[in-house]
Write a protein that holds these residues in place. Structure first.
Motif, short mmCIF file in Angstrom:
data_model
loop_
_atom_site.label_atom_id
_atom_site.label_comp_id
_atom_site.label_asym_id
_atom_site.label_seq_id
_atom_site.Cartn_x
_atom_site.Cartn_y
_atom_site.Cartn_z
N HIS A 2 0.84 -1.19 0.00
CA HIS A 2 0.00 0.00 0.00
C HIS A 2 0.88 1.25 0.00
N LYS A 4 1.26 5.73 -0.11
CA LYS A 4 0.75 7.05 0.23
C LYS A 4 1.48 8.07 -0.65
N GLU A 64 5.85 3.88 0.28
CA GLU A 64 5.18 2.76 0.93
C GLU A 64 4.65 3.27 2.27
N LYS A 65 3.44 2.86 2.62
CA LYS A 65 2.76 3.45 3.78
C LYS A 65 3.52 3.29 5.09
N CYS A 68 5.97 6.20 5.39
CA CYS A 68 5.44 7.55 5.21
C CYS A 68 5.70 8.48 6.39
N ARG A 69 5.33 8.07 7.59
CA ARG A 69 5.48 8.94 8.76
C ARG A 69 6.94 9.29 9.01
N SER A 92 0.35 13.99 3.82
CA SER A 92 0.25 12.74 3.06
C SER A 92 -1.21 12.43 2.76
N LEU A 93 -1.40 11.71 1.67
CA LEU A 93 -2.73 11.27 1.23
C LEU A 93 -2.66 9.78 0.91
N ASP A 94 -3.74 9.07 1.20
CA ASP A 94 -3.81 7.66 0.82
C ASP A 94 -3.95 7.54 -0.69
N ILE A 95 -3.33 6.51 -1.24
CA ILE A 95 -3.45 6.20 -2.67
C ILE A 95 -4.22 4.89 -2.79
N ASP A 96 -5.30 4.89 -3.57
CA ASP A 96 -6.09 3.67 -3.76
C ASP A 96 -5.37 2.67 -4.66
#
Length: 116
Positions: A2, A4, A64-65, A68-69, A92-96
């Motif tokens: 997943h 971001k 990669e999520k 991200c942080r 940050s934004l989630d990517i589907d």
């Protein structure tokens, strides 16, 4: 896996610093959009109608999520976003879904295998 999207608006004098910090924190690349303009808490200053604002760049990182942080905190620290007003902002934004990163997946697995 997943992903971001980290979006960072930075003073153009900080672009290279933020890019290097993001790479060191695990980002595998970025897209840079030059000459962005914006307005924060204080309105922009002009001199005979010409803007006195410094140039801004927009940095886009698909990460990669799990990384991200850490990347956000690293670019904040190195870019001094919270220390000096107007230096930069990042979120940050989630990517589907994402395509075009297949060649990076094996490298990303190496970086995050401890967390999975």
């Amino acid at each position: 896996m997943h992903f971001k999207l980290i979006v960072a608006f930075v003073d153009d004098s900080k672009t290279d610093i933020v890019m290097k910090a993001a790479r060191e924190a695990g980002a595998t690349g970025a897209t840079v959009i030059n000459n962005a303009r914006g307005e924060g808490l204080n309105t922009k200053k002009t001199f005979f109608g010409m803007s006195l604002e410094t140039q801004r760049d927009v940095l886009l990182f698909v990460v990669e999520k799990h990384l991200c942080r850490h990347i956000l905190e690293t670019i904040d620290k190195k870019g001094k976003f919270d220390e000096t007003a107007g230096t930069g902002i990042a979120f940050s934004l989630d990517i589907d879904d994402v395509v075009g990163v297949k060649h990076q997946v094996s490298e990303l697995y190496k970086k995050i295998e401890d967390e999975l």
